[in-house]
Write an enzyme that holds these catalytic residues in place. Structure first.
Site: not given
Ligand code: COI
Length: 331
Positions: A234, A258, A263, A296
């Site tokens: 995060r 990432d 973001e 991400h």
């Molecule tokens: C999550 O699964 O929480 C991620 O960070 C991936 C993305 C689909 C937000």
């Protein structure tokens, strides 16, 4: 039974259609995210399946509940964008997909780490200019390094497995100790100890109020000179300004990100040109040879996307039919 699924992308559609056909359950796919402008479309459905990084606000959750929708299934793992008070107040049950593919995240984290160590970004740029010389772009070997893993849940453990394959020494920090890793003696008692010993620090914690900007000026000051930082968890875990200062001073030799704290609304958008990206701080990071930013995408694999869609739909059915599911999130 009728389910509405928000934020459905083209790459999710085949999995959604297949699931709907196999189960004989109607699923309405909506391309837009769940927000105040789209929530009314949920009227008449029994449950909602969602994925988004922007907040699930109390207004939206109140409205869902007023339509009688008390079953909300997230297609991802993180729940930091859900208004917990509104969930509790409305008696909404929420599920996530806790392990859609730990390998997806771990593999990207280690790929980027290896790219940093082998300085592939610099070689790519040199080669594009016709410069095929070796020096001064000398690399480091993971085999010779200590990798500090913050949070040893499913993803952290995958990262550990992969890094062990490269021959790295592993140390880990987590409030909860995994019994097998405990036996291996990987745990240090404090983050400070991890900061002092690790050549690479990779974070795999969920975002909470307590760990916001966990990697800040004070934390960087406790790290080894020339440390490498990896964040595929995060954005909020890293104080970006502090990271930029640590990159400028050389304290941090390289970073693979990432995720980025600002973001939302920026990643997964085509701005048409580099200059048009509306975030100067992000552009500062993107321009650096020793910083690798990806938007991400660690989760974005065929395996993960399929699992996210199918697990979330199954969980939503369980919530609707039984009022409970193994992946229910406790707020
Ligand atoms: C999550 O699964 O929480 C991620 O960070 C991936 C993305 C689909 C937000």
């Amino acid at each position: 039974m009728k389910i509405i699924a928000y934020g459905i992308r083209d790459d999710e559609m085949p999995y959604l259609k297949q699931w709907s056909k196999d189960k004989g359950i109607e699923v309405k796919a909506v391309a837009e995210l769940l927000d105040e402008s789209t929530v009314d479309q949920a009227k008449g459905y029994d449950g909602a399946v969602v994925y988004q990084q922007k907040p699930y606000t109390s207004k939206v959750l109140d409205k869902l509940a007023s339509f009688g929708i008390k079953s909300l299934s997230l297609r991802n793992v993180g729940v930091d964008n859900v208004d917990a008070d509104a969930i509790k107040r409305n008696g909404i049950k929420v599920t996530n997909v806790p392990a859609y593919s730990p390998s997806a995240i771990a593999e990207l984290a280690v790929t980027q780490l290896m790219r940093l160590l082998r300085r592939t970004n610099t070689f790519d740029r040199k080669i594009a200019q016709g410069d095929l010389r070796w020096a001064p772009t000398i690399a480091k070997e993971l085999d010779q390094m200590t990798v500090g893993v913050i949070a040893t849940g499913r993803i952290g453990r995958k990262v550990i497995d992969i890094c062990r394959g490269f021959g790295a020494k592993i140390i880990g920090y987590d409030v909860y100790h995994n019994p097998e890793l405990e036996k291996d003696g990987i745990y240090v008692d404090t983050l400070d100890e991890l900061y002092a010993k690790a050549d690479v620090i990779t974070v795999h914690s969920p975002a909470t109020k307590e760990n916001e900007h966990m990697l800040n000026d004070a934390a960087f000051a406790k790290m080894k000179d020339g440390v490498f930082i990896i964040n595929a968890a995060r954005g909020i875990l890293i104080d970006t300004d502090a990271l930029i200062r640590a990159l400028d001073s050389g304290k941090v030799a390289g970073a693979a990100l990432d995720v980025y704290e600002d973001e939302v609304g920026i990643f997964n958008t085509d701005f048409g040109s580099f200059d048009a990206i509306p975030d100067e701080r992000l552009k500062n990071l993107l321009k650096r040879e020793n910083v690798l930013v990806t938007p991400h995408v660690a989760f974005y694999t065929e395996t993960a996307v399929k699992n996210m869609v199918q697990y979330a739909l199954n969980s939503n059915v369980n919530l609707i039919e039984k009022g409970s599911d193994d992946s229910e999130v406790k707020f």
